[in-house]
Write a protein that holds these residues in place. Structure first.
Motif, PDB file in Angstrom:
ATOM      1  N   SER A  53       0.827  -1.204   0.000  1.00  0.00           N
ATOM      2  CA  SER A  53       0.000   0.000   0.000  1.00  0.00           C
ATOM      3  C   SER A  53       0.863   1.256   0.000  1.00  0.00           C
ATOM      4  CB  SER A  53      -0.938  -0.004   1.214  1.00  0.00           C
ATOM      5  OG  SER A  53      -1.817  -1.110   1.168  1.00  0.00           O
ATOM      6  N   LEU A  54       1.934   1.245   0.793  1.00  0.00           N
ATOM      7  CA  LEU A  54       2.831   2.393   0.811  1.00  0.00           C
ATOM      8  C   LEU A  54       3.553   2.540  -0.526  1.00  0.00           C
ATOM      9  CD1 LEU A  54       4.340   2.100   4.405  1.00  0.00           C
ATOM     10  CD2 LEU A  54       2.766   3.859   3.559  1.00  0.00           C
ATOM     11  N   PHE A  55       3.879   1.405  -1.163  1.00  0.00           N
ATOM     12  CA  PHE A  55       4.504   1.506  -2.484  1.00  0.00           C
ATOM     13  C   PHE A  55       3.557   2.149  -3.481  1.00  0.00           C
ATOM     14  CE2 PHE A  55       5.169   0.156  -6.806  1.00  0.00           C
ATOM     15  CZ  PHE A  55       6.505   0.484  -7.005  1.00  0.00           C
ATOM     16  N   TRP A  56       2.289   1.709  -3.496  1.00  0.00           N
ATOM     17  CA  TRP A  56       1.367   2.237  -4.497  1.00  0.00           C
ATOM     18  C   TRP A  56       0.860   3.635  -4.153  1.00  0.00           C
ATOM     19  CZ3 TRP A  56       1.874   1.075  -9.094  1.00  0.00           C
ATOM     20  CH2 TRP A  56       2.215  -0.214  -9.489  1.00  0.00           C
ATOM     21  N   TYR A  57       0.985   4.034  -2.891  1.00  0.00           N
ATOM     22  CA  TYR A  57       0.792   5.450  -2.567  1.00  0.00           C
ATOM     23  C   TYR A  57       1.777   6.285  -3.373  1.00  0.00           C
ATOM     24  CZ  TYR A  57       1.399   9.780   0.129  1.00  0.00           C
ATOM     25  OH  TYR A  57       1.519  11.105   0.498  1.00  0.00           O
ATOM     26  N   PHE A  58       2.971   5.724  -3.584  1.00  0.00           N
ATOM     27  CA  PHE A  58       3.999   6.368  -4.417  1.00  0.00           C
ATOM     28  C   PHE A  58       3.876   5.983  -5.887  1.00  0.00           C
ATOM     29  CE2 PHE A  58       8.035   4.988  -6.418  1.00  0.00           C
ATOM     30  CZ  PHE A  58       8.587   6.223  -6.730  1.00  0.00           C
ATOM     31  N   GLY A  59       3.532   4.723  -6.148  1.00  0.00           N
ATOM     32  CA  GLY A  59       3.622   4.187  -7.502  1.00  0.00           C
ATOM     33  C   GLY A  59       2.700   4.844  -8.506  1.00  0.00           C
ATOM     34  N   HIS A  60       1.487   5.220  -8.073  1.00  0.00           N
ATOM     35  CA  HIS A  60       0.608   5.860  -9.059  1.00  0.00           C
ATOM     36  C   HIS A  60       0.991   7.309  -9.351  1.00  0.00           C
ATOM     37  CE1 HIS A  60      -2.847   6.205 -11.654  1.00  0.00           C
ATOM     38  NE2 HIS A  60      -3.052   7.389 -11.129  1.00  0.00           N
ATOM     39  N   PRO A  61       1.230   8.159  -8.342  1.00  0.00           N
ATOM     40  CA  PRO A  61       1.695   9.514  -8.681  1.00  0.00           C
ATOM     41  C   PRO A  61       3.036   9.520  -9.401  1.00  0.00           C
ATOM     42  CG  PRO A  61       1.746   9.159  -6.305  1.00  0.00           C
ATOM     43  CD  PRO A  61       0.973   8.026  -6.905  1.00  0.00           C
ATOM     44  N   LEU A  62       3.801   8.414  -9.289  1.00  0.00           N
ATOM     45  CA  LEU A  62       5.029   8.309 -10.082  1.00  0.00           C
ATOM     46  C   LEU A  62       4.719   8.467 -11.563  1.00  0.00           C
ATOM     47  CD1 LEU A  62       8.052   7.594 -10.405  1.00  0.00           C
ATOM     48  CD2 LEU A  62       7.368   5.175 -10.427  1.00  0.00           C
ATOM     49  N   VAL A  63       3.581   7.920 -11.997  1.00  0.00           N
ATOM     50  CA  VAL A  63       3.179   8.057 -13.395  1.00  0.00           C
ATOM     51  C   VAL A  63       3.018   9.530 -13.759  1.00  0.00           C
ATOM     52  CG1 VAL A  63       1.372   7.519 -15.079  1.00  0.00           C
ATOM     53  CG2 VAL A  63       2.044   5.814 -13.362  1.00  0.00           C
ATOM     54  N   TYR A  64       2.460  10.330 -12.857  1.00  0.00           N
ATOM     55  CA  TYR A  64       2.263  11.752 -13.150  1.00  0.00           C
ATOM     56  C   TYR A  64       3.544  12.544 -12.958  1.00  0.00           C
ATOM     57  CZ  TYR A  64      -2.515  10.707 -13.972  1.00  0.00           C
ATOM     58  OH  TYR A  64      -3.655  10.183 -14.532  1.00  0.00           O
ATOM     59  N   PHE A  65       4.466  12.032 -12.168  1.00  0.00           N
ATOM     60  CA  PHE A  65       5.803  12.621 -12.123  1.00  0.00           C
ATOM     61  C   PHE A  65       6.475  12.465 -13.474  1.00  0.00           C
ATOM     62  CE2 PHE A  65      10.412  11.879 -11.298  1.00  0.00           C
ATOM     63  CZ  PHE A  65      10.746  13.184 -10.946  1.00  0.00           C
ATOM     64  N   TRP A  66       6.230  11.338 -14.167  1.00  0.00           N
ATOM     65  CA  TRP A  66       6.729  11.182 -15.525  1.00  0.00           C
ATOM     66  C   TRP A  66       5.994  12.115 -16.490  1.00  0.00           C
ATOM     67  CZ3 TRP A  66       5.471   5.263 -15.366  1.00  0.00           C
ATOM     68  CH2 TRP A  66       6.374   4.609 -14.518  1.00  0.00           C
ATOM     69  N   LEU A  67       4.690  12.231 -16.312  1.00  0.00           N
ATOM     70  CA  LEU A  67       3.866  12.927 -17.300  1.00  0.00           C
ATOM     71  C   LEU A  67       3.943  14.454 -17.203  1.00  0.00           C
ATOM     72  CD1 LEU A  67       0.653  10.701 -17.299  1.00  0.00           C
ATOM     73  CD2 LEU A  67       2.125  11.160 -19.273  1.00  0.00           C
ATOM     74  N   LEU A  68       4.026  15.007 -15.985  1.00  0.00           N
ATOM     75  CA  LEU A  68       3.954  16.463 -15.852  1.00  0.00           C
ATOM     76  C   LEU A  68       5.075  17.188 -16.603  1.00  0.00           C
ATOM     77  CD1 LEU A  68       2.638  17.151 -12.232  1.00  0.00           C
ATOM     78  CD2 LEU A  68       1.391  17.000 -14.385  1.00  0.00           C
ATOM     79  N   PRO A  69       6.333  16.707 -16.576  1.00  0.00           N
ATOM     80  CA  PRO A  69       7.345  17.371 -17.418  1.00  0.00           C
ATOM     81  C   PRO A  69       7.006  17.294 -18.906  1.00  0.00           C
ATOM     82  CG  PRO A  69       8.399  16.080 -15.713  1.00  0.00           C
ATOM     83  CD  PRO A  69       6.946  15.718 -15.685  1.00  0.00           C
ATOM     84  N   ALA A  70       6.395  16.175 -19.329  1.00  0.00           N
ATOM     85  CA  ALA A  70       5.937  16.093 -20.720  1.00  0.00           C
ATOM     86  C   ALA A  70       4.854  17.134 -20.972  1.00  0.00           C
ATOM     87  CB  ALA A  70       5.413  14.692 -21.020  1.00  0.00           C
TER      88      ALA A  70
END
Length: 542
Positions: free
Chosen positions: A209-226
């Protein structure tokens, strides 16, 4: 940009490009093993390849590229780093680099074959988890340099709206810092004590659960610079203007609110989490569609207005007026288009009943290859074609531009073949994270041989594209004609419209994000701790 700050960004890019070429090679080997085209030697484990590919591509390539890009955006828009700020950023870079090298060594020697998600009860060497911690801590130093520079500009320009790129940089960093709290907590308080033998057991549900608390916003960390490149740089490249400054800022703020408290939608089929809390987080997951649609509207409004100004007629006449032969536009635009099926796949992944069809199948892998592997990667490719020459005092030549178009097309074709085969065979039950060893009495290749072969063909095209990209970047960085390449920053379509001041009230927006996170996670995490199995030595409530 001055040479000192340029070198800082370039150092990040060189590590990122090295990571992606190695990750691409490992990715091709994976597809060839799954399709039974090759057999690995006894000293190489398939899951080592899988772990190295995921870590190098999803964590190392993206993180180093993003921070190199963010540093460049901040310096370009709000001023050069001071000696102290630049030193802080370099400390961050070296911590990230040390963490990367240490982590890769652990994977290579077989002490961290745990995939990039490092799910318990799989256990790696404590040095692997320490490496992850160093990588994240390094980003905090790098992020502190950018945030300090932004705040310094605001103090010197009170009452003025900050440059859009600088604002977007801070929004991306706020999302990253809040999101990494989860992975830092699980690594420091669960995995490191467990791997060192300080505790006998680990709370698996809590760690995931703690990993996926991070894992999904990680996708938007990739996307926001794009998105930064789409919102601010693409309008300048096509000769148009940014549709709305305020809409862009609001979209980034909404991504912070809706992309973090949603990790349970990755755990819909896991026990230990009540259906009510899963439902709540799924609702928030679908809310993130709102800023995504705002982004699509803004970008295509920019394209259409520019096309009309160039004389376009009819409903889609503006489409023909876009600069298709300019790789700075072509590569990111192809990334935008591929985000449409990627987003549709994301809706399926987050939907309870449809998720049960594709859960733990290679469909999910295909989805990741559309998001980070296509949308993010193509946008980063397009940015690097002009940013690397810019930072090195060189120019993007006509030949490099043409090769960049070919490289982009190769990547599109290869990724389309690979991801389509992944999606379709996933619907037929093709499992993810598997080798060619027996699966229900059959090898993977025996059941889905044609699809696995298609993935290998796509992977081959992707590696060829990567090699071409790497060669072109070396030329652009060191051998292209000297000159001054443009750093494209678009102007707002209606500069007279004042940006509402509440959009830069960070205390309010971060406060709302914290409230949402506490509401979505406090009770479930208390339940996970209270109902965890007994028997651990020390750190008992973890």
């Amino acid at each position: 940009m001055n040479r000192l700050d340029s070198r800082l960004s370039l150092a990040h890019f060189y590590v990122a490009f090295s990571a992606i070429i190695v990750a691409g090679f490992f990715g091709l080997l994976q597809t060839m093993v799954r399709s039974e085209m090759i057999v690995l030697p006894s000293y190489i484990n398939y899951y080592q390849l899988l772990t190295a590919h995921g870590v190098l591509m999803a964590l190392v390539f993206t993180t180093f590229f993003i921070f190199g890009f963010l540093h460049a955006c901040v310096v370009k828009t709000v001023g050069d780093f001071s000696v102290g700020t630049r030193r802080t950023a370099w400390i961050g870079f070296y911590l990230m680099l040390i963490g990367t090298v240490l982590g890769v060594i652990m994977i290579v020697i077989g002490e961290a074959t745990v995939l990039y998600t490092f799910y318990a009860p799989l256990q790696a060497s404590p040095f692997f988890y320490i490496a992850l911690a160093l990588l994240v801590v390094g980003t905090y130093f790098a992020g502190a340099a950018d945030i300090y520079q932004y705040n310094k500009w605001r103090k010197a320009n009170k009452g003025q709206t900050s440059p859009l790129l600088a604002f977007m940089t801070v929004a991306t960093l706020v999302l990253w810092i809040i999101a990494t709290i989860g992975v830092v907590a699980t690594v420091l308080f669960q995995f490191i004590p467990w791997s060192l033998g300080l505790v006998d057991t680990i709370n698996v549900t809590l760690s995931r659960s703690l990993f996926w608390y991070f894992g999904h916003p990680l996708v938007y960390f990739w996307l926001l610079p794009a998105y930064m490149a789409w919102y601010v740089m693409i309008p300048k490249i096509i000769g148009g203007k940014i549709f709305s400054d305020s809409l862009a800022r609001l979209a980034f703020l909404l991504f912070i609110l809706f992309s973090i408290p949603v990790g349970f939608h990755h755990q819909l089929l896991e026990p230990g989490i009540s259906h009510g809390w899963k439902f709540f987080q799924v609702v928030l997951t679908f809310a993130v569609i709102i800023p995504s649609l705002m982004t699509a509207f803004s970008l295509f409004a920019t394209f259409e207005v520019r096309g009309r100004n160039l004389g376009a007629k009819g409903l889609f006449g503006w489409f023909k007026k876009l600069p298709w032969k300019d790789v700075r536009f072509f590569a990111p635009f192809m990334g935008m288009l591929m985000f449409i099926p990627a987003g549709a796949g994301g809706i399926i992944n987050a939907s309870n009943q449809m998720n049960q069809v594709i859960h733990n199948t290679i469909w999910v892998t295909g989805h990741f290859h559309l998001t980070i592997g296509t949308t993010v990667a193509l946008t980063f490719f397009g940015v690097s074609y002009w940013l690397i020459p810019y930072l090195n005092g060189r120019v993007l030549t006509k030949r490099v531009n043409g090769l960049g178009i070919y490289q982009t097309v190769l990547w599109l074709v290869g990724m389309s073949i690979m991801s389509l085969a992944m999606h379709y065979s996933g619907l037929l039950g093709n499992p993810r994270r598997t080798q060619v060893t027996n699966y229900n009495g059959h090898s993977v290749a025996e059941g889905w041989g044609a699809y696995e072969t298609a993935m290998a063909v796509g992977g081959t095209l992707l590696l060829i594209s990567l090699i071409l990209y790497f060669v072109v970047l070396i030329y652009s960085a060191f051998y292209a004609p000297k000159g001054q390449e443009e750093f494209p920053i678009g102007e707002v379509m209606d500069a007279k419209l004042k940006v509402p001041s509440f959009l830069e009230n960070w205390k309010v927006w971060i406060g709302i994000a914290v409230v949402l996170i506490l509401f979505a996670y406090t009770v479930p995490i208390i339940d996970m701790i209270q109902h965890s199995p007994p028997g651990s030595k020390g750190f008992k409530f973890w």
